[in-house]
Design an enzyme around this catalytic site. Structure first.
Site, PDB file in Angstrom:
ATOM      1  N   SER A 138       0.847  -1.201   0.000  1.00 30.32           N
ATOM      2  CA  SER A 138       0.000   0.000   0.000  1.00 30.32           C
ATOM      3  C   SER A 138       0.877   1.244   0.000  1.00 30.32           C
ATOM      4  CB  SER A 138      -0.877   0.010   1.254  1.00 30.32           C
ATOM      5  OG  SER A 138      -1.492   1.278   1.407  1.00 30.32           O
ATOM      6  N   TYR A 151      -1.128  -0.375  10.228  1.00 32.22           N
ATOM      7  CA  TYR A 151      -1.241  -0.783   8.818  1.00 32.22           C
ATOM      8  C   TYR A 151       0.014  -0.390   8.047  1.00 32.22           C
ATOM      9  CZ  TYR A 151      -3.305  -1.138   4.112  1.00 32.22           C
ATOM     10  OH  TYR A 151      -3.577  -1.467   2.801  1.00 32.22           O
TER      11      TYR A 151
HETATM   12  N1  LIG Z   1      -8.718  -1.270  -1.138  1.00 30.55           N
HETATM   13  C1  LIG Z   1      -7.757  -0.356  -1.021  1.00 30.55           C
HETATM   14  O1  LIG Z   1      -7.985   0.864  -1.056  1.00 30.55           O
HETATM   15  C2  LIG Z   1      -6.333  -0.801  -0.874  1.00 30.55           C
HETATM   16  C3  LIG Z   1      -5.333   0.151  -1.033  1.00 30.55           C
HETATM   17  C4  LIG Z   1      -4.008  -0.232  -0.907  1.00 30.55           C
HETATM   18  C5  LIG Z   1      -3.702  -1.541  -0.623  1.00 30.55           C
HETATM   19  N2  LIG Z   1      -4.687  -2.449  -0.460  1.00 30.55           N
HETATM   20  C6  LIG Z   1      -4.300  -3.813  -0.159  1.00 30.55           C
HETATM   21  O2  LIG Z   1      -4.843  -4.669  -1.134  1.00 30.55           O
HETATM   22  C7  LIG Z   1      -5.067  -5.971  -0.574  1.00 30.55           C
HETATM   23  C8  LIG Z   1      -6.489  -6.408  -0.896  1.00 30.55           C
HETATM   24  O3  LIG Z   1      -7.372  -5.464  -0.286  1.00 30.55           O
HETATM   25  P1  LIG Z   1      -8.914  -5.360  -0.692  1.00 30.55           P
HETATM   26  O4  LIG Z   1      -9.220  -3.923  -0.785  1.00 30.55           O
HETATM   27  O5  LIG Z   1      -9.200  -6.278  -1.812  1.00 30.55           O
HETATM   28  O6  LIG Z   1      -9.577  -5.906   0.672  1.00 30.55           O
HETATM   29  P2  LIG Z   1     -10.811  -6.875   0.933  1.00 30.55           P
HETATM   30  O7  LIG Z   1     -11.835  -6.722  -0.120  1.00 30.55           O
HETATM   31  O8  LIG Z   1     -11.170  -6.644   2.348  1.00 30.55           O
HETATM   32  O9  LIG Z   1     -10.145  -8.324   0.791  1.00 30.55           O
HETATM   33  C9  LIG Z   1      -9.199  -8.763   1.720  1.00 30.55           C
HETATM   34  C10 LIG Z   1      -8.888 -10.204   1.421  1.00 30.55           C
HETATM   35  O10 LIG Z   1      -7.886 -10.654   2.360  1.00 30.55           O
HETATM   36  C11 LIG Z   1      -8.323 -11.888   2.918  1.00 30.55           C
HETATM   37  N3  LIG Z   1      -7.836 -12.058   4.284  1.00 30.55           N
HETATM   38  C12 LIG Z   1      -7.894 -11.168   5.304  1.00 30.55           C
HETATM   39  N4  LIG Z   1      -7.423 -11.711   6.426  1.00 30.55           N
HETATM   40  C13 LIG Z   1      -7.056 -12.989   6.109  1.00 30.55           C
HETATM   41  C14 LIG Z   1      -6.502 -14.069   6.827  1.00 30.55           C
HETATM   42  N5  LIG Z   1      -6.222 -13.976   8.150  1.00 30.55           N
HETATM   43  N6  LIG Z   1      -6.238 -15.219   6.181  1.00 30.55           N
HETATM   44  C15 LIG Z   1      -6.517 -15.350   4.858  1.00 30.55           C
HETATM   45  N7  LIG Z   1      -7.047 -14.373   4.105  1.00 30.55           N
HETATM   46  C16 LIG Z   1      -7.318 -13.208   4.735  1.00 30.55           C
HETATM   47  C17 LIG Z   1      -9.833 -11.789   2.928  1.00 30.55           C
HETATM   48  O11 LIG Z   1     -10.362 -13.092   3.036  1.00 30.55           O
HETATM   49  P3  LIG Z   1     -11.812 -13.351   3.703  1.00 30.55           P
HETATM   50  O12 LIG Z   1     -12.686 -12.224   3.272  1.00 30.55           O
HETATM   51  O13 LIG Z   1     -12.187 -14.670   3.131  1.00 30.55           O
HETATM   52  O14 LIG Z   1     -11.608 -13.361   5.170  1.00 30.55           O
HETATM   53  C18 LIG Z   1     -10.092 -11.119   1.580  1.00 30.55           C
HETATM   54  O15 LIG Z   1     -10.096 -12.071   0.550  1.00 30.55           O
HETATM   55  C19 LIG Z   1      -4.772  -5.839   0.915  1.00 30.55           C
HETATM   56  O16 LIG Z   1      -3.474  -6.296   1.173  1.00 30.55           O
HETATM   57  C20 LIG Z   1      -4.847  -4.336   1.155  1.00 30.55           C
HETATM   58  O17 LIG Z   1      -4.038  -3.947   2.245  1.00 30.55           O
HETATM   59  C21 LIG Z   1      -5.994  -2.115  -0.589  1.00 30.55           C
END
Ligand SMILES: NC(=O)c1ccc[n+]([C@@H]2O[C@H](COP(=O)([O-])OP(=O)(O)OC[C@H]3O[C@@H](n4cnc5c(N)ncnc54)[C@H](OP(=O)(O)O)[C@@H]3O)[C@@H](O)[C@H]2O)c1
Length: 244
Positions: A138, A151
């Site tokens: 991120s 984070y």
């Molecule tokens: N969205 C943003 O604005 C943004 C910006 C920068 C970086 N990111 C990064 O991008 C990545 C994906 O984010 P997203 O926005 O797609 O979030 P999201 O929709 O909340 O998805 C998060 C994913 O991580 C999985 N996860 C969380 N805890 C876990 C655990 N203990 N074991 C296994 N799987 C786990 C969840 O699985 P379950 O739902 O099945 O629990 C889900 O599939 C993350 O690393 C986040 O930090 C996101």
């Protein structure tokens, strides 16, 4: 010849039950990859599975915050040509109220799991020569927004770890890179209580907030032969946010 073609590559996608990971799995499959998808929520994982084009895909439900989940996934994984580590979590705690357990929770999934899982896969010889590993971090790792200490530091630790992974695995022709997205519209941040924050944040994005497809496309580049000379790199993917 399409340099972004992923035909013949088997790719592990974590976080595939939601958001960026789900779209990444769908996009990789559309580029010809065989996807092994994982997440905790088996119902949502199956929804993603149902959206994958092509054949040969599989899913493994696993909680990656502990050793047993990572061990089970490493054991179940077939030989891999790549991994897209998209699992992650975010919580906001001002320094004065930050407790050790909150810090540990985010470090477990954002930093320990991607690095330890990679080690387990390498030890089990599941990573083929020429494999490419891409880790979704991120832009928080590069800034100091109030309330993001747990984070941001967990993601900064990931960035540092990936550089070492890249140099340790380079002799086996294995590459490792990081993508640092800015705000992407996913379930992680598209919630009613964050709607106002997000609308405000979007004003600071010259190209607007990102979509999961924007990150998935960058992942395709990193996993494909188009990026075969790229390793230990950190890509900022933020619609120009860090320009202003
Ligand atoms: N969205 C943003 O604005 C943004 C910006 C920068 C970086 N990111 C990064 O991008 C990545 C994906 O984010 P997203 O926005 O797609 O979030 P999201 O929709 O909340 O998805 C998060 C994913 O991580 C999985 N996860 C969380 N805890 C876990 C655990 N203990 N074991 C296994 N799987 C786990 C969840 O699985 P379950 O739902 O099945 O629990 C889900 O599939 C993350 O690393 C986040 O930090 C996101």
């Amino acid at each position: 010849m399409n340099p972004f073609d992923l035909s013949g590559k088997t790719i592990l996608v974590t976080g595939a039950s939601s958001g960026i990971g789900r779209q990444t799995a769908i996009s990789l499959a559309s580029m010809g990859a065989t996807a092994v998808i994982t997440g905790r929520d088996e119902g949502r994982l199956k929804e993603t599975f149902g959206q994958l084009g092509g054949t040969g895909h599989s899913y493994v439900a696993a909680d990656l915050s502990g050793e047993s989940g990572m061990d089970a996934l490493a054991a179940a994984a077939p030989q891999l040509n790549g991994m897209a580590y998209c699992a992650g979590a975010v919580e906001y705690h001002p320094l004065k109220f930050l407790k050790r357990d909150k810090l540990e929770t985010l470090f477990h999934i954002n930093s320990f799991a991607p690095t330890l899982l990679t080690g387990k896969l390498a030890r089990a010889k599941k990573l083929e020569r020429g494999a490419s590993l891409v880790f979704v971090s991120s832009i928080a790792s590069e800034s100091g927004v109030p309330g993001t200490l747990a984070y941001a530091s967990s993601k900064a630790a990931l960035n540092a770890a990936v550089r070492v992974i890249a140099s340790e695995l380079a002799p086996q022709g294995i590459r490792a890179n990081v993508i640092c997205p800015g705000i992407v519209q996913t379930p992680m941040n598209v919630t009613a209580d964050r709607a106002t924050d997000l609308a405000e944040a979007a004003k600071r994005y010259p190209l607007g907030p990102g979509q999961p497809e924007d990150v998935a496309n960058a992942v395709i580049f990193h996993l494909s032969d188009a990026s075969r000379w790229l390793t230990g790199n950190i890509m900022i993917l933020d619609g120009g946010h860090t320009l202003i």
